[in-house]
Design an enzyme around this catalytic site. Structure first.
Site, mmCIF file in Angstrom:
data_model
loop_
_atom_site.group_PDB
_atom_site.id
_atom_site.type_symbol
_atom_site.label_atom_id
_atom_site.label_comp_id
_atom_site.label_asym_id
_atom_site.label_seq_id
_atom_site.Cartn_x
_atom_site.Cartn_y
_atom_site.Cartn_z
ATOM 1 N N PHE A 182 0.863 -1.185 0.000
ATOM 2 C CA PHE A 182 0.000 0.000 0.000
ATOM 3 C C PHE A 182 0.900 1.235 0.000
ATOM 4 O O PHE A 182 1.630 1.489 0.958
ATOM 5 C CB PHE A 182 -0.953 0.061 1.206
ATOM 6 C CG PHE A 182 -1.914 1.213 1.067
ATOM 7 C CD1 PHE A 182 -3.121 1.051 0.407
ATOM 8 C CD2 PHE A 182 -1.586 2.482 1.523
ATOM 9 C CE1 PHE A 182 -3.987 2.130 0.227
ATOM 10 C CE2 PHE A 182 -2.443 3.560 1.337
ATOM 11 C CZ PHE A 182 -3.644 3.382 0.687
ATOM 12 N N ASP A 233 9.485 3.007 1.829
ATOM 13 C CA ASP A 233 8.282 3.767 2.160
ATOM 14 C C ASP A 233 8.047 3.657 3.668
ATOM 15 O O ASP A 233 7.484 2.675 4.161
ATOM 16 C CB ASP A 233 7.075 3.230 1.379
ATOM 17 C CG ASP A 233 5.805 4.030 1.674
ATOM 18 O OD1 ASP A 233 5.787 4.781 2.679
ATOM 19 O OD2 ASP A 233 4.823 3.890 0.924
ATOM 20 N N LYS A 269 2.674 11.281 6.924
ATOM 21 C CA LYS A 269 1.853 11.100 8.126
ATOM 22 C C LYS A 269 2.362 11.881 9.338
ATOM 23 O O LYS A 269 2.103 13.068 9.456
ATOM 24 C CB LYS A 269 1.732 9.605 8.429
ATOM 25 C CG LYS A 269 0.910 8.870 7.348
ATOM 26 C CD LYS A 269 0.494 7.511 7.807
ATOM 27 C CE LYS A 269 -0.077 6.644 6.699
ATOM 28 N NZ LYS A 269 -1.441 6.969 6.342
#
Ligand SMILES: Cc1ncc(COP(=O)(O)O)c(C=O)c1O
Length: 406
Positions: free
Chosen positions: A146, A231, A260
């Protein structure tokens, strides 16, 4: 607190449903306020936040230092665009470069934009530095990844919900099983410019790769002149007990991709960090974002990096994560079939014979704990790193009672 009869929640849920696309399936809770690990809904009910905005709230809701930095910056300067330089930019980039051990930083806004940046930079590096023939660059990714929701990123998703009916898809990606070093080595060829991986796969259910995988990927990429793009959007910034999840294997990727929690739960802030050889391929006009690296984002980002420099959050995640995992493991065989994760981050598989992940999340919500299911049977637990020991024990007790293990 309002009684059930005059609860504002049902109408607030209905209004939200009525005026938005249904691209999420939220729990029916309408949050109005928050502080630290706790949120309060429109009816005055309090909930312990065990999701942290998918790790965007690592430092808790409204961390005083972060809020103060945001307030101070709001009173001075909020946006310039990158057409001009502002006085928060250099310090943010310098501090983040030092935190990652890289030379250069390029700030963006959302995680998906940072991943897009990584893909573009890796391709350009492939053509200009590695010498891959034009248009042939290949990036290897993992199954069940993801990395965000843009058309290019969903082109290499293996999740049909994320992909279906959004084609035509961007070519140039090859998918290999996650955690399988041999499959990865077989996929690398002379056109391969990068391997793009989550050091721990979050959305897939907090999947931790086998020991030695990340260092094996590092070695393979170095041997074959391929960039390792990590990531760390969800796994980074102290979530797993180290500043970055790759640190558990003493690996330095060619590019750190962050997002984030970099925005302190206040503003969207993402960034990539890499060596001068890699990020230096970008020239004026070749990539950018109006809001990327704006003064407010940088002011908050500087404070986030300062918090990480103390090591306090990494330590909390290690110590309290140990407690969380120990207590969760005690539920194995009693309604829980698997517990995975690292630090204050856990994927818990609920026995499908007991209930679904969604049902567990709803029942937890009714008891004042917010967590979110994924892939039917898994619930993800990722509390703010400011959580206390007794709050962890309380939360695990709620889970035990919900699944009938208590
Ligand atoms: C590992 C990872 N990469 C990228 C993203 C995308 O970030 P954003 O939603 O900010 O675009 C996410 C979001 O969950 C993520 O977990």
């Amino acid at each position: 607190m309002n009684s059930i009869v005059d609860s504002r929640t049902p109408s607030a849920v209905a209004e939200a449903e009525r005026y938005t696309a249904h691209n999420y399936h939220p729990l029916p809770v309408v949050i109005a306020e928050a502080e630290g690990c706790w949120v309060t809904d429109v009816d005055g009910r309090r909930y312990l936040d065990f999701l942290s905005g998918y790790s965007a709230l690592n430092f808790g809701h409204r961390h005083p230092g972060l809020i103060a930095a945001a307030h101070a910056q709001l009173d001075k300067l909020t946006l310039t665009s990158r057409a001009f330089i502002h006085d928060q930019f250099a310090e943010f980039c310098q501090r983040l470069a030092a935190l990652t051990g890289q030379d250069l930083v390029l700030p963006m806004n959302t995680g998906a934009e940072a991943v897009e940046t990584a893909i573009k930079v890796a391709r350009k590096w492939g053509y200009q530095v590695k010498g891959v023939p034009d248009g042939q660059a290949k990036i290897i990714v993992a199954a069940d990844n993801f990395h965000g929701r843009t058309t290019t990123i969903i082109s290499f998703s293996t999740d049909e919900d994320a992909r279906a009916d959004f084609g035509p898809y961007t070519p140039g990606f090859e998918i290999v099983p996650y955690g399988d070093l041999e499959a990865l080595a077989d996929a690398v060829d002379e056109y391969t410019v990068a391997v793009l991986l989550e050091p721990i796969q979050g959305e897939a259910g907090v999947l931790v790769p086998p020991d030695g995988y990340l260092s094996g990927v590092r070695a393979l990429c170095s041997q074959r002149n391929v960039l390792f793009l990590a990531d760390e959007i969800q796994s980074g910034l102290a979530r797993t007990g180290r500043t970055f999840a790759v640190d558990h294997e003493d690996v330095r990727p060619d590019m750190h991709i962050m997002g984030k929690a970099l925005g302190g739960g206040i503003v969207p802030v993402s960034a990539v960090a890499a060596s001068r050889e890699v990020l230096g391929v970008l020239q004026p006009g070749q990539h950018g974002s109006t809001f990327g690296g704006n003064p407010l984002a940088c002011a908050v980002g500087i404070e986030v990096v300062k918090l990480l420099e103390t090591g306090e959050y990494q330590k909390r995640s290690t110590e309290l994560g140990g407690l969380l995992h120990e207590q969760l493991r005690a539920l194995m065989g009693r309604g829980v079939t698997a517990v995975r994760g690292r630090g204050l981050w856990a994927g818990v598989d609920i026995d499908p014979g007991v209930m679904s992940g969604r049902q567990a999340s709803e029942k937890l919500m009714a008891r004042g704990m917010l967590a979110k299911d994924t892939h039917g049977t898994t619930i993800r637990l990722a509390p703010p790193l400011v959580i206390e020991e007794d709050e962890i024990s309380w939360a695990v007790r709620q889970l035990a009672e919900v699944i009938g293990a208590a």
